[in-house]
Design a protein around this motif. Structure first.
Motif, PDB file in Angstrom:
ATOM      1  N   ASN A  52      -9.896 -10.374  31.126  1.00 47.94           N
ATOM      2  CA  ASN A  52      -8.946 -11.115  31.354  1.00 47.94           C
ATOM      3  C   ASN A  52      -8.121 -10.805  32.304  1.00 47.94           C
ATOM      4  O   ASN A  52      -7.209 -11.229  32.849  1.00 47.94           O
ATOM      5  CB  ASN A  52      -8.077 -11.234  29.873  1.00 47.94           C
ATOM      6  CG  ASN A  52      -6.809 -12.413  29.871  1.00 47.94           C
ATOM      7  OD1 ASN A  52      -6.917 -13.104  30.482  1.00 47.94           O
ATOM      8  ND2 ASN A  52      -5.684 -11.889  29.165  1.00 47.94           N
ATOM      9  N   ASP A  53      -8.281  -9.278  33.214  1.00 50.31           N
ATOM     10  CA  ASP A  53      -7.582  -9.031  33.951  1.00 50.31           C
ATOM     11  C   ASP A  53      -7.934  -9.952  35.220  1.00 50.31           C
ATOM     12  O   ASP A  53      -8.949 -10.310  35.754  1.00 50.31           O
ATOM     13  CB  ASP A  53      -8.261  -7.498  34.374  1.00 50.31           C
ATOM     14  CG  ASP A  53      -7.494  -6.748  35.487  1.00 50.31           C
ATOM     15  OD1 ASP A  53      -7.056  -7.608  36.540  1.00 50.31           O
ATOM     16  OD2 ASP A  53      -7.398  -5.554  35.411  1.00 50.31           O
ATOM     17  N   SER A  54      -6.948 -10.255  35.999  1.00 48.71           N
ATOM     18  CA  SER A  54      -6.871 -11.287  36.932  1.00 48.71           C
ATOM     19  C   SER A  54      -7.735 -10.679  37.973  1.00 48.71           C
ATOM     20  O   SER A  54      -8.231 -11.624  38.848  1.00 48.71           O
ATOM     21  CB  SER A  54      -5.519 -11.671  37.398  1.00 48.71           C
ATOM     22  OG  SER A  54      -4.893 -10.605  38.047  1.00 48.71           O
ATOM     23  N   LYS A  55      -7.769  -9.416  38.268  1.00 47.15           N
ATOM     24  CA  LYS A  55      -8.877  -8.970  39.363  1.00 47.15           C
ATOM     25  C   LYS A  55     -10.083  -9.185  39.008  1.00 47.15           C
ATOM     26  O   LYS A  55     -11.045  -9.012  39.839  1.00 47.15           O
ATOM     27  CB  LYS A  55      -8.309  -7.510  39.350  1.00 47.15           C
ATOM     28  CG  LYS A  55      -7.086  -7.500  40.281  1.00 47.15           C
ATOM     29  CD  LYS A  55      -7.111  -6.136  41.097  1.00 47.15           C
ATOM     30  CE  LYS A  55      -5.980  -5.153  40.514  1.00 47.15           C
ATOM     31  NZ  LYS A  55      -5.413  -4.786  39.294  1.00 47.15           N
ATOM     32  N   ALA A  56     -10.521  -9.158  37.854  1.00 49.87           N
ATOM     33  CA  ALA A  56     -12.113  -9.426  37.092  1.00 49.87           C
ATOM     34  C   ALA A  56     -12.405 -10.715  37.334  1.00 49.87           C
ATOM     35  O   ALA A  56     -12.644 -11.631  36.704  1.00 49.87           O
ATOM     36  CB  ALA A  56     -11.931  -9.126  35.803  1.00 49.87           C
ATOM     37  N   ASN A  57     -12.393 -11.185  38.669  1.00 53.62           N
ATOM     38  CA  ASN A  57     -12.754 -12.584  38.995  1.00 53.62           C
ATOM     39  C   ASN A  57     -13.809 -12.608  39.952  1.00 53.62           C
ATOM     40  O   ASN A  57     -13.740 -12.017  40.931  1.00 53.62           O
ATOM     41  CB  ASN A  57     -11.438 -13.321  40.029  1.00 53.62           C
ATOM     42  CG  ASN A  57     -11.780 -14.867  40.173  1.00 53.62           C
ATOM     43  OD1 ASN A  57     -12.871 -15.297  40.259  1.00 53.62           O
ATOM     44  ND2 ASN A  57     -10.684 -15.231  40.492  1.00 53.62           N
ATOM     45  N   LEU A  58     -15.043 -13.136  39.342  1.00 51.79           N
ATOM     46  CA  LEU A  58     -16.475 -13.169  40.153  1.00 51.79           C
ATOM     47  C   LEU A  58     -16.219 -13.818  41.475  1.00 51.79           C
ATOM     48  O   LEU A  58     -17.201 -13.397  42.257  1.00 51.79           O
ATOM     49  CB  LEU A  58     -17.460 -13.638  39.285  1.00 51.79           C
ATOM     50  CG  LEU A  58     -17.657 -13.068  37.902  1.00 51.79           C
ATOM     51  CD1 LEU A  58     -18.820 -13.534  37.231  1.00 51.79           C
ATOM     52  CD2 LEU A  58     -18.012 -11.462  38.324  1.00 51.79           C
ATOM     53  N   ASN A  59     -15.216 -14.748  41.652  1.00 50.52           N
ATOM     54  CA  ASN A  59     -14.994 -15.529  42.955  1.00 50.52           C
ATOM     55  C   ASN A  59     -14.650 -14.197  43.919  1.00 50.52           C
ATOM     56  O   ASN A  59     -14.923 -14.400  45.155  1.00 50.52           O
ATOM     57  CB  ASN A  59     -14.426 -16.595  42.914  1.00 50.52           C
ATOM     58  CG  ASN A  59     -15.469 -17.857  42.446  1.00 50.52           C
ATOM     59  OD1 ASN A  59     -16.427 -18.318  43.152  1.00 50.52           O
ATOM     60  ND2 ASN A  59     -15.015 -18.254  41.173  1.00 50.52           N
ATOM     61  N   THR A  60     -13.632 -13.323  43.543  1.00 48.49           N
ATOM     62  CA  THR A  60     -13.104 -12.616  44.508  1.00 48.49           C
ATOM     63  C   THR A  60     -13.154 -11.070  44.452  1.00 48.49           C
ATOM     64  O   THR A  60     -12.718 -10.413  45.415  1.00 48.49           O
ATOM     65  CB  THR A  60     -11.364 -12.928  44.270  1.00 48.49           C
ATOM     66  OG1 THR A  60     -11.033 -12.512  42.882  1.00 48.49           O
ATOM     67  CG2 THR A  60     -11.145 -14.419  44.639  1.00 48.49           C
ATOM     68  N   LEU A  61     -14.117 -10.534  43.592  1.00 50.02           N
ATOM     69  CA  LEU A  61     -14.424  -9.294  43.603  1.00 50.02           C
ATOM     70  C   LEU A  61     -14.836  -8.862  44.806  1.00 50.02           C
ATOM     71  O   LEU A  61     -15.645  -9.513  45.564  1.00 50.02           O
ATOM     72  CB  LEU A  61     -15.554  -9.115  42.589  1.00 50.02           C
ATOM     73  CG  LEU A  61     -15.346  -8.824  40.969  1.00 50.02           C
ATOM     74  CD1 LEU A  61     -16.789  -8.688  40.571  1.00 50.02           C
ATOM     75  CD2 LEU A  61     -14.412  -7.606  40.917  1.00 50.02           C
ATOM     76  N   THR A  62     -14.265  -7.731  45.392  1.00 54.28           N
ATOM     77  CA  THR A  62     -14.991  -7.120  46.631  1.00 54.28           C
ATOM     78  C   THR A  62     -15.585  -5.814  46.491  1.00 54.28           C
ATOM     79  O   THR A  62     -16.468  -5.569  47.264  1.00 54.28           O
ATOM     80  CB  THR A  62     -13.761  -7.133  47.725  1.00 54.28           C
ATOM     81  OG1 THR A  62     -12.620  -6.368  46.947  1.00 54.28           O
ATOM     82  CG2 THR A  62     -13.250  -8.572  47.950  1.00 54.28           C
ATOM     83  N   ALA A  63     -15.219  -5.129  45.402  1.00 56.45           N
ATOM     84  CA  ALA A  63     -15.566  -3.648  45.282  1.00 56.45           C
ATOM     85  C   ALA A  63     -17.376  -3.676  45.030  1.00 56.45           C
ATOM     86  O   ALA A  63     -17.800  -2.672  44.892  1.00 56.45           O
ATOM     87  CB  ALA A  63     -14.897  -2.908  44.422  1.00 56.45           C
ATOM     88  N   THR A  64     -17.870  -4.737  44.628  1.00 58.72           N
ATOM     89  CA  THR A  64     -19.152  -4.873  44.028  1.00 58.72           C
ATOM     90  C   THR A  64     -20.350  -5.345  45.103  1.00 58.72           C
ATOM     91  O   THR A  64     -19.836  -6.093  45.979  1.00 58.72           O
ATOM     92  CB  THR A  64     -19.105  -5.861  42.734  1.00 58.72           C
ATOM     93  OG1 THR A  64     -18.523  -6.846  42.966  1.00 58.72           O
ATOM     94  CG2 THR A  64     -18.239  -5.203  41.639  1.00 58.72           C
TER      95      THR A  64
END
Ligand SMILES: *[C@@H]1O[C@H](CO)[C@@H](O)[C@H](O)[C@H]1NC(C)=O
Ligand SMILES: *[C@@H]1O[C@H](CO)[C@@H](O)[C@H](O)[C@H]1NC(C)=O
Ligand SMILES: *[C@@H]1O[C@H](CO)[C@@H](O)[C@H](O)[C@H]1NC(C)=O
Ligand SMILES: *[C@@H]1O[C@H](CO)[C@@H](O)[C@H](O)[C@H]1NC(C)=O
Ligand SMILES: [Zn+2]
Length: 364
Positions: A52-64
């Motif tokens: 539910n964390d807004s950073k856990a967004n598969l469109n915007t993840l950058t560290a992976t």
């Protein structure tokens, strides 16, 4: 002279572009199905699975290594219906036989939750199968391959239609599984031992059995498995694909990048957007369109449909549980084991015999 110096680089660029174009043309209709991507592990590490964390967004993840835009650039897809709808499907593999806790019931439950491959071990022995650390000399051989119960697990996987994954297992386990499985098996993320002597890779005699059983080795990109060092490049990964093709046939080759499960990746294959460059390299090395489509997904889909065909003809479930003395763990119910009552008695007798000793040690 000047003209010649100019022409060569230009020709080289044009040629590499045409391989790129051909690769992408092929991948528009045959996407990558990679045997091993650890994105869920990253979600655990980064967000403790709180999606539910807004950073856990598969469109915007950058560290992976993996996110939706990179998957799209890399022509990554997954099974047939989702692909035709323009979606990216992901199958579920379970990495380690310890996760069924020696229970055929748990194996069946995981199948119904969507598991379609089970890696027989991770980096430790299960009570019924030995892992690669045994070959390295860091673990003791216990089952010497698959135990009798391990063989029943394998049969039940055949019956359910779960692919048997032999990445991470000991060579003795590979041998037992390749001999016993009624369906082809996979190595979801392993490379060729001959090119890099790492025990996670597949040795030549096993590659022969892979060929003989129409099984599949999905090449791992982890630099340590590609070049046995932190430095590797795309061309060396292509060498592993070439090598497995030479020994076991092009039908035995697939991709198991291990993205988001490893730290060092080869130059040119830094994330999941780079697959087209590897496919272009295979085309440059004269792989045919059919062979390349095999590597991308057709080989895996062949194994998968064979696994399902075998599943459809195997009717009788395995019911005999692991022997009580192999079960392991300390918090258990022992129902179902006829010898269990005698174990309770033995423990009771042992405690009784200890009691006087304990009393004498605590002079209250
Ligand atoms: C998810 O996060 C939002 C915004 O912070 C919050 O309003 C919502 O209650 C959360 N949902 C759950 C299921 O935690
Ligand atoms: C390969 O398979 C054939 C037929 O199934 C069998 O006769 C042969 O012994 C196998 N070879 C190896 C190396 O297992
Ligand atoms: C890849 O690495 C190998 C080994 O270091 C080297 O021989 C080769 O030239 C490299 N290839 C490219 C395209 O960089
Ligand atoms: C690919 O095929 C071409 C044409 O037959 C040949 O000139 C070239 O050497 C081959 N390349 C490799 C890497 O086998
Ligand atoms: Zn792994």
């Amino acid at each position: 002279m000047l003209i010649i110096w100019w022409l060569w680089p230009l020709l080289a660029i044009c040629a590499s572009d045409s391989f790129q174009d051909r690769a992408k043309e092929i991948m528009k209709t045959t996407p990558v199905i990679d045997g091993h991507n650890d994105l869920p592990w990253q979600l655990l590490k980064l967000f403790n699975n709180k999606l539910n964390d807004s950073k856990a967004n598969l469109n915007t993840l950058t560290a992976t290594h993996t996110n939706i835009p990179k998957l799209r650039d890399g022509f990554v897809g997954g099974i047939t219906q989702a692909f035709s709808e323009g979606k990216i499907a992901s199958l579920i593999g379970v990495e380690g036989g310890h996760l069924i806790d020696s229970s055929l019931g748990v194996l069946r439950a995981l199948y119904h939750l969507g598991m379609r491959y089970l890696t027989l071990t991770h980096n430790c022995n299960t009570p019924w199968s030995d892992n690669w650390m045994v070959d390295k000399g860091d673990d003791k051989a216990e089952s010497h391959g698959l135990s009798d119960f391990g063989k029943r697990v394998l049969k039940e996987m055949n019956r359910l239609g779960v692919m048997i994954d032999l990445s991470h297992v000991a060579v003795a386990t590979m041998r037992d599984a390749l001999q016993l499985s009624k369906a082809p098996v996979i190595f979801s993320h392993s490379s060729a031992y001959s090119l890099c002597h790492h025990r996670r890779n597949v040795p030549d005699d096993i590659l022969q059995l892979v060929k003989n059983t129409s099984s599949l080795v999905m090449v791992n990109f982890y630099s340590m498995f590609v070049s046995c060092s932190k430095d590797a490049n795309l061309s060396q990964v292509a060498d592993h694909l070439d090598y497995i093709k030479k020994v076991a046939g092009a039908e035995a080759v697939g991709l198991g990048g291990d993205y988001d499960g490893v730290t060092e990746l080869p130059k040119g294959l830094e994330d999941v957007s780079k697959y087209p460059d590897l496919i272009a390299e295979l085309l440059r090395r004269n792989w045919t369109d059919t062979e390349v489509r095999g590597v991308l997904s057709d080989n895996l889909l062949r194994v998968f449909s064979e696994v399902e065909r075998v599943s459809n003809i195997m009717q009788v479930p395995e019911e005999e549980p692991i022997p009580l003395d192999k079960l392991g763990g300390s918090c258990r119910t022992y129902y179902g084991y006829s010898r269990a009552s005698s174990i309770h008695l033995q423990i009771g007798a042992l405690l009784a015999s200890l009691a006087p000793l304990l009393l004498s040690l605590h002079p209250l």
